[in-house]
Design a protein around this motif. Sequence first.
Motif, PDB file in Angstrom:
ATOM      1  N   SER A 290       0.668  -1.382  -0.133  1.00  0.00           N
ATOM      2  CA  SER A 290      -0.130   0.202   0.008  1.00  0.00           C
ATOM      3  C   SER A 290       0.931   1.436  -0.139  1.00  0.00           C
ATOM      4  O   SER A 290       2.083   1.661  -0.491  1.00  0.00           O
ATOM      5  N   ASN A 291       0.400   2.485   0.242  1.00  0.00           N
ATOM      6  CA  ASN A 291       1.307   3.722   0.520  1.00  0.00           C
ATOM      7  C   ASN A 291       0.191   4.641   1.381  1.00  0.00           C
ATOM      8  O   ASN A 291      -0.924   4.657   1.341  1.00  0.00           O
ATOM      9  N   ALA A 292       0.837   4.800   2.179  1.00  0.00           N
ATOM     10  CA  ALA A 292       1.094   5.287   3.582  1.00  0.00           C
ATOM     11  C   ALA A 292      -0.001   7.313   3.256  1.00  0.00           C
ATOM     12  O   ALA A 292       0.330   7.658   2.268  1.00  0.00           O
ATOM     13  N   ARG A 293      -0.739   7.497   3.828  1.00  0.00           N
ATOM     14  CA  ARG A 293      -0.774   8.722   4.244  1.00  0.00           C
ATOM     15  C   ARG A 293       0.377   9.063   4.020  1.00  0.00           C
ATOM     16  O   ARG A 293       1.029   9.617   5.199  1.00  0.00           O
ATOM     17  N   HIS A 294      -0.050  11.265   3.176  1.00  0.00           N
ATOM     18  CA  HIS A 294       0.721  11.260   2.896  1.00  0.00           C
ATOM     19  C   HIS A 294       0.392  12.625   2.306  1.00  0.00           C
ATOM     20  O   HIS A 294      -0.784  12.918   1.703  1.00  0.00           O
ATOM     21  N   ARG A 295       1.507  13.823   2.166  1.00  0.00           N
ATOM     22  CA  ARG A 295       0.825  15.054   1.667  1.00  0.00           C
ATOM     23  C   ARG A 295       1.530  15.440   0.814  1.00  0.00           C
ATOM     24  O   ARG A 295       3.365  14.409   0.465  1.00  0.00           O
ATOM     25  N   HIS A 296       1.714  15.998  -0.644  1.00  0.00           N
ATOM     26  CA  HIS A 296       2.882  16.757  -1.578  1.00  0.00           C
ATOM     27  C   HIS A 296       3.223  18.009  -1.234  1.00  0.00           C
ATOM     28  O   HIS A 296       2.748  19.018  -2.081  1.00  0.00           O
ATOM     29  N   PRO A 297       3.950  18.292  -0.475  1.00  0.00           N
ATOM     30  CA  PRO A 297       4.769  19.408   0.040  1.00  0.00           C
ATOM     31  C   PRO A 297       5.507  20.555  -1.084  1.00  0.00           C
ATOM     32  O   PRO A 297       5.369  20.088  -2.411  1.00  0.00           O
ATOM     33  N   TYR A 298       4.426  21.897  -1.462  1.00  0.00           N
ATOM     34  CA  TYR A 298       5.581  22.151  -1.885  1.00  0.00           C
ATOM     35  C   TYR A 298       4.110  22.785  -3.745  1.00  0.00           C
ATOM     36  O   TYR A 298       5.154  22.952  -4.410  1.00  0.00           O
ATOM     37  N   THR A 299       3.509  21.600  -3.587  1.00  0.00           N
ATOM     38  CA  THR A 299       2.798  21.518  -4.978  1.00  0.00           C
ATOM     39  C   THR A 299       1.292  22.230  -4.963  1.00  0.00           C
ATOM     40  O   THR A 299       0.650  21.837  -3.545  1.00  0.00           O
ATOM     41  N   ILE A 300       1.203  22.436  -5.785  1.00  0.00           N
ATOM     42  CA  ILE A 300      -0.585  23.087  -5.985  1.00  0.00           C
ATOM     43  C   ILE A 300      -1.129  21.961  -6.694  1.00  0.00           C
ATOM     44  O   ILE A 300      -2.082  21.108  -6.585  1.00  0.00           O
ATOM     45  N   VAL A 301      -0.756  20.953  -7.652  1.00  0.00           N
ATOM     46  CA  VAL A 301      -1.189  19.833  -8.302  1.00  0.00           C
ATOM     47  C   VAL A 301      -1.188  18.817  -8.636  1.00  0.00           C
ATOM     48  O   VAL A 301       0.427  18.644  -8.657  1.00  0.00           O
ATOM     49  N   SER A 302      -1.620  17.465  -7.899  1.00  0.00           N
ATOM     50  CA  SER A 302      -0.614  16.378  -7.721  1.00  0.00           C
ATOM     51  C   SER A 302      -1.873  15.738  -8.877  1.00  0.00           C
ATOM     52  O   SER A 302      -2.848  15.971  -8.844  1.00  0.00           O
ATOM     53  N   ALA A 303      -1.413  14.372  -9.487  1.00  0.00           N
ATOM     54  CA  ALA A 303      -1.782  13.394  -9.863  1.00  0.00           C
ATOM     55  C   ALA A 303      -1.739  12.345 -10.266  1.00  0.00           C
ATOM     56  O   ALA A 303      -0.535  12.382  -9.467  1.00  0.00           O
ATOM     57  N   VAL A 304      -2.516  11.260 -10.141  1.00  0.00           N
ATOM     58  CA  VAL A 304      -1.947   9.789 -10.343  1.00  0.00           C
ATOM     59  C   VAL A 304      -2.659   8.856 -11.779  1.00  0.00           C
ATOM     60  O   VAL A 304      -3.975   9.501 -11.854  1.00  0.00           O
ATOM     61  N   TYR A 305      -1.901   8.550 -12.374  1.00  0.00           N
ATOM     62  CA  TYR A 305      -2.483   7.656 -13.746  1.00  0.00           C
ATOM     63  C   TYR A 305      -2.624   6.280 -12.979  1.00  0.00           C
ATOM     64  O   TYR A 305      -0.764   5.990 -13.068  1.00  0.00           O
ATOM     65  N   TYR A 306      -3.239   5.919 -13.719  1.00  0.00           N
ATOM     66  CA  TYR A 306      -3.349   4.475 -13.579  1.00  0.00           C
ATOM     67  C   TYR A 306      -3.433   3.128 -14.971  1.00  0.00           C
ATOM     68  O   TYR A 306      -3.896   3.379 -15.450  1.00  0.00           O
TER      69      TYR A 306
END
Length: 193
Positions: free
Chosen positions: A101-117
């Motif tokens: 799995s992937n643990a709970r987290h944020r992406h600091p210093y980022t405006i937009v995040s994305a995940v492509y499956y």
Amino acid sequence: MKEEIVVNDLFRFSYGTIQLKENLKEMNKMVQVIKRKNRSVLLSNRGGYQSPNIEVDQIPGYKNFAIKVLRLAGKYSSIFGLNRPIKYLNSWLNINPYLTSNARHRHPYTIVSAVYYIKIPKNGGQISFSNPLDNLHGYLNENDVNVFNPFNAGARVLQPVDNQLIFFPGWLAHEVTPNFSKQKRISMAFNFG
């Protein structure tokens, strides 16, 4: 005289999705090249493989894909009312075999995040976004409400599908639930600032 309460939103977040038409065989070739060139790092992954930042010019075809995702992220970022275009910051590959799995987290210093499956097998896991009102947990349980909504739910869980791209604010805490399939879950993550 009837008393009426005027209800206004204090804060909101929105996510965006788009179903792409990428050639998944070609995407899997890119995955193999990335994995062959890079050892796994330990960041949010709990087991499984997570690449370091992908060097876009070193993977055939990856730069064009990253530019496409940047263009789409720019459209999504209009919700923020920015006075400048966003720019590509980084991206990486995630491969999650059984029970990882992937643990709970944020992406600091980022405006937009994305995940492509690229590959989501049946029972391959979900992406779960935590309600920004972290202290909401413990106030309500399923017996207290008729229907969960953005005002009373602690999380919003999405079931991604192959070839789907999901955009969200980088400050929004999220996690990926365990893969209960014997097949690998494969995704690419992106940050834009």
